[in-house]
Design a protein around this motif. Structure first.
Motif, PDB file in Angstrom:
ATOM      1  N   SER A  69       0.851  -1.191   0.000  1.00 39.77           N
ATOM      2  CA  SER A  69       0.000   0.000   0.000  1.00 39.77           C
ATOM      3  C   SER A  69       0.884   1.236   0.000  1.00 39.77           C
ATOM      4  O   SER A  69       1.974   1.230   0.580  1.00 39.77           O
ATOM      5  N   VAL A  70       0.405   2.310  -0.625  1.00 38.96           N
ATOM      6  CA  VAL A  70       1.181   3.553  -0.637  1.00 38.96           C
ATOM      7  C   VAL A  70       1.264   4.099   0.778  1.00 38.96           C
ATOM      8  O   VAL A  70       0.268   4.161   1.503  1.00 38.96           O
ATOM      9  N   TRP A  71       2.480   4.485   1.165  1.00 42.38           N
ATOM     10  CA  TRP A  71       2.766   4.979   2.510  1.00 42.38           C
ATOM     11  C   TRP A  71       3.620   6.234   2.398  1.00 42.38           C
ATOM     12  O   TRP A  71       4.516   6.317   1.549  1.00 42.38           O
ATOM     13  N   LEU A 101       7.549  12.592  -1.122  1.00 42.30           N
ATOM     14  CA  LEU A 101       8.099  11.251  -1.235  1.00 42.30           C
ATOM     15  C   LEU A 101       7.121  10.247  -0.645  1.00 42.30           C
ATOM     16  O   LEU A 101       6.606  10.449   0.466  1.00 42.30           O
ATOM     17  N   TRP A 102       6.862   9.180  -1.384  1.00 41.59           N
ATOM     18  CA  TRP A 102       5.939   8.115  -0.978  1.00 41.59           C
ATOM     19  C   TRP A 102       6.608   6.789  -1.273  1.00 41.59           C
ATOM     20  O   TRP A 102       7.487   6.706  -2.143  1.00 41.59           O
ATOM     21  N   MET A 103       6.207   5.736  -0.603  1.00 45.28           N
ATOM     22  CA  MET A 103       6.765   4.403  -0.847  1.00 45.28           C
ATOM     23  C   MET A 103       5.663   3.360  -0.796  1.00 45.28           C
ATOM     24  O   MET A 103       4.648   3.551  -0.122  1.00 45.28           O
ATOM     25  N   VAL A 104       5.899   2.264  -1.513  1.00 44.94           N
ATOM     26  CA  VAL A 104       5.031   1.087  -1.433  1.00 44.94           C
ATOM     27  C   VAL A 104       5.918  -0.064  -0.968  1.00 44.94           C
ATOM     28  O   VAL A 104       6.680  -0.620  -1.753  1.00 44.94           O
ATOM     29  N   PRO A 105       5.876  -0.389   0.336  1.00 44.42           N
ATOM     30  CA  PRO A 105       6.682  -1.488   0.856  1.00 44.42           C
ATOM     31  C   PRO A 105       6.202  -2.829   0.306  1.00 44.42           C
ATOM     32  O   PRO A 105       5.005  -3.058   0.185  1.00 44.42           O
ATOM     33  N   ALA A 108       8.201  -9.015  -0.204  1.00 42.72           N
ATOM     34  CA  ALA A 108       8.964 -10.040  -0.907  1.00 42.72           C
ATOM     35  C   ALA A 108      10.084  -9.506  -1.792  1.00 42.72           C
ATOM     36  O   ALA A 108      10.780 -10.294  -2.415  1.00 42.72           O
ATOM     37  N   GLY A 109      10.267  -8.196  -1.877  1.00 41.23           N
ATOM     38  CA  GLY A 109      11.309  -7.722  -2.793  1.00 41.23           C
ATOM     39  C   GLY A 109      11.444  -6.220  -2.809  1.00 41.23           C
ATOM     40  O   GLY A 109      11.363  -5.562  -1.772  1.00 41.23           O
ATOM     41  N   ALA A 110      11.632  -5.698  -4.021  1.00 43.03           N
ATOM     42  CA  ALA A 110      11.879  -4.268  -4.188  1.00 43.03           C
ATOM     43  C   ALA A 110      10.659  -3.443  -3.794  1.00 43.03           C
ATOM     44  O   ALA A 110       9.518  -3.846  -4.017  1.00 43.03           O
ATOM     45  N   TRP A 111      10.909  -2.292  -3.194  1.00 41.54           N
ATOM     46  CA  TRP A 111       9.860  -1.337  -2.851  1.00 41.54           C
ATOM     47  C   TRP A 111       9.742  -0.336  -3.989  1.00 41.54           C
ATOM     48  O   TRP A 111      10.703  -0.073  -4.713  1.00 41.54           O
ATOM     49  N   THR A 112       8.572   0.245  -4.145  1.00 40.39           N
ATOM     50  CA  THR A 112       8.376   1.329  -5.103  1.00 40.39           C
ATOM     51  C   THR A 112       8.552   2.647  -4.362  1.00 40.39           C
ATOM     52  O   THR A 112       7.912   2.873  -3.334  1.00 40.39           O
ATOM     53  N   ASP A 132       2.202  11.734  -9.970  1.00 42.27           N
ATOM     54  CA  ASP A 132       3.543  11.136  -9.892  1.00 42.27           C
ATOM     55  C   ASP A 132       4.470  11.750 -10.933  1.00 42.27           C
ATOM     56  O   ASP A 132       4.116  11.851 -12.110  1.00 42.27           O
ATOM     57  N   ALA A 133       5.668  12.132 -10.492  1.00 38.55           N
ATOM     58  CA  ALA A 133       6.707  12.586 -11.413  1.00 38.55           C
ATOM     59  C   ALA A 133       7.600  11.417 -11.802  1.00 38.55           C
ATOM     60  O   ALA A 133       8.084  11.335 -12.925  1.00 38.55           O
ATOM     61  N   LEU A 134       7.804  10.492 -10.855  1.00 44.62           N
ATOM     62  CA  LEU A 134       8.707   9.369 -11.101  1.00 44.62           C
ATOM     63  C   LEU A 134       8.415   8.262 -10.100  1.00 44.62           C
ATOM     64  O   LEU A 134       8.118   8.527  -8.934  1.00 44.62           O
ATOM     65  N   ARG A 135       8.498   7.021 -10.574  1.00 44.97           N
ATOM     66  CA  ARG A 135       8.430   5.832  -9.719  1.00 44.97           C
ATOM     67  C   ARG A 135       9.662   4.993 -10.031  1.00 44.97           C
ATOM     68  O   ARG A 135       9.965   4.754 -11.201  1.00 44.97           O
ATOM     69  N   VAL A 136      10.357   4.559  -8.982  1.00 43.66           N
ATOM     70  CA  VAL A 136      11.515   3.682  -9.151  1.00 43.66           C
ATOM     71  C   VAL A 136      11.394   2.518  -8.177  1.00 43.66           C
ATOM     72  O   VAL A 136      10.777   2.647  -7.124  1.00 43.66           O
TER      73      VAL A 136
END
Length: 179
Positions: A69-71, A101-105, A108-112, A132-136
């Protein structure tokens, strides 16, 4: 209305406006203390403004921060990142400017990691993908325990740096290069 009463009303109005915008006046008591990180990387200045929530015995990831979920990695106002020039993050480019800045934990692997153009957002709700300007995708790493969320730049040279979000026993390193 006399001049002193008008002045008092103006001060009260400014204080209420600051409070309504999420900007608590200096000296106010908060659970999550405000912090700022400023670093020059070559000719680029990077500033991160955020509020520092504490774990206080709570289970963090998969607990108060749900998986997938976006956090907002901070508290109260959304964590804000400002850069005076473009940043290369992996193969992508984040234009110079202000972002939240936001994150999706991911358990099982990489976070967004999301950089949103909604530069003055509150930590909920997430402003949405249209902003969103960028997601990595970034792989978190195990780290020594940190009770109170922090941002750090453990590596900073004139050519590159690593911005790292640390909380609990997790660190999310975001390597970048000014362009």
């Amino acid at each position: 209305m006399n001049a002193s009463l008008r002045a008092a009303a103006a001060v009260l109005a400014l204080a209420l406006a600051a409070e309504a915008c999420g900007r608590v006046p200096s000296g106010a008591r908060r659970k999550s203390q405000p912090a700022m990180l400023v670093q020059r990387i070559g000719g680029t200045e990077l500033t991160v403004r955020y509020n520092r929530p504490s774990a206080r015995g709570r289970r963090l990831f998969g607990g108060i921060v749900p998986w997938d979920s976006v956090w907002c990695p901070g508290a109260d106002e959304a964590t804000q990142l400002r850069t005076t020039s473009d940043l290369a993050i992996g193969s992508a480019v984040l234009p110079g400017g202000a972002y939240t800045l936001w994150m999706v934990p991911d358990s099982a692997g990489a976070w967004t990691v999301i950089f949103s153009r909604a530069a003055d957002a509150y930590h909920v709700p997430y402003p949405g993908t249209r902003r969103d300007a960028l997601r990595v995708r970034i792989h978190p790493r195990a780290a020594p325990y940190v009770e109170t969320l922090e941002y750090a730049l453990p590596v900073a040279t004139p050519d590159s740096a690593v911005l790292e979000m640390r909380w609990g026993d997790v660190a999310v390193p975001i390597p970048f290069r000014p362009r």
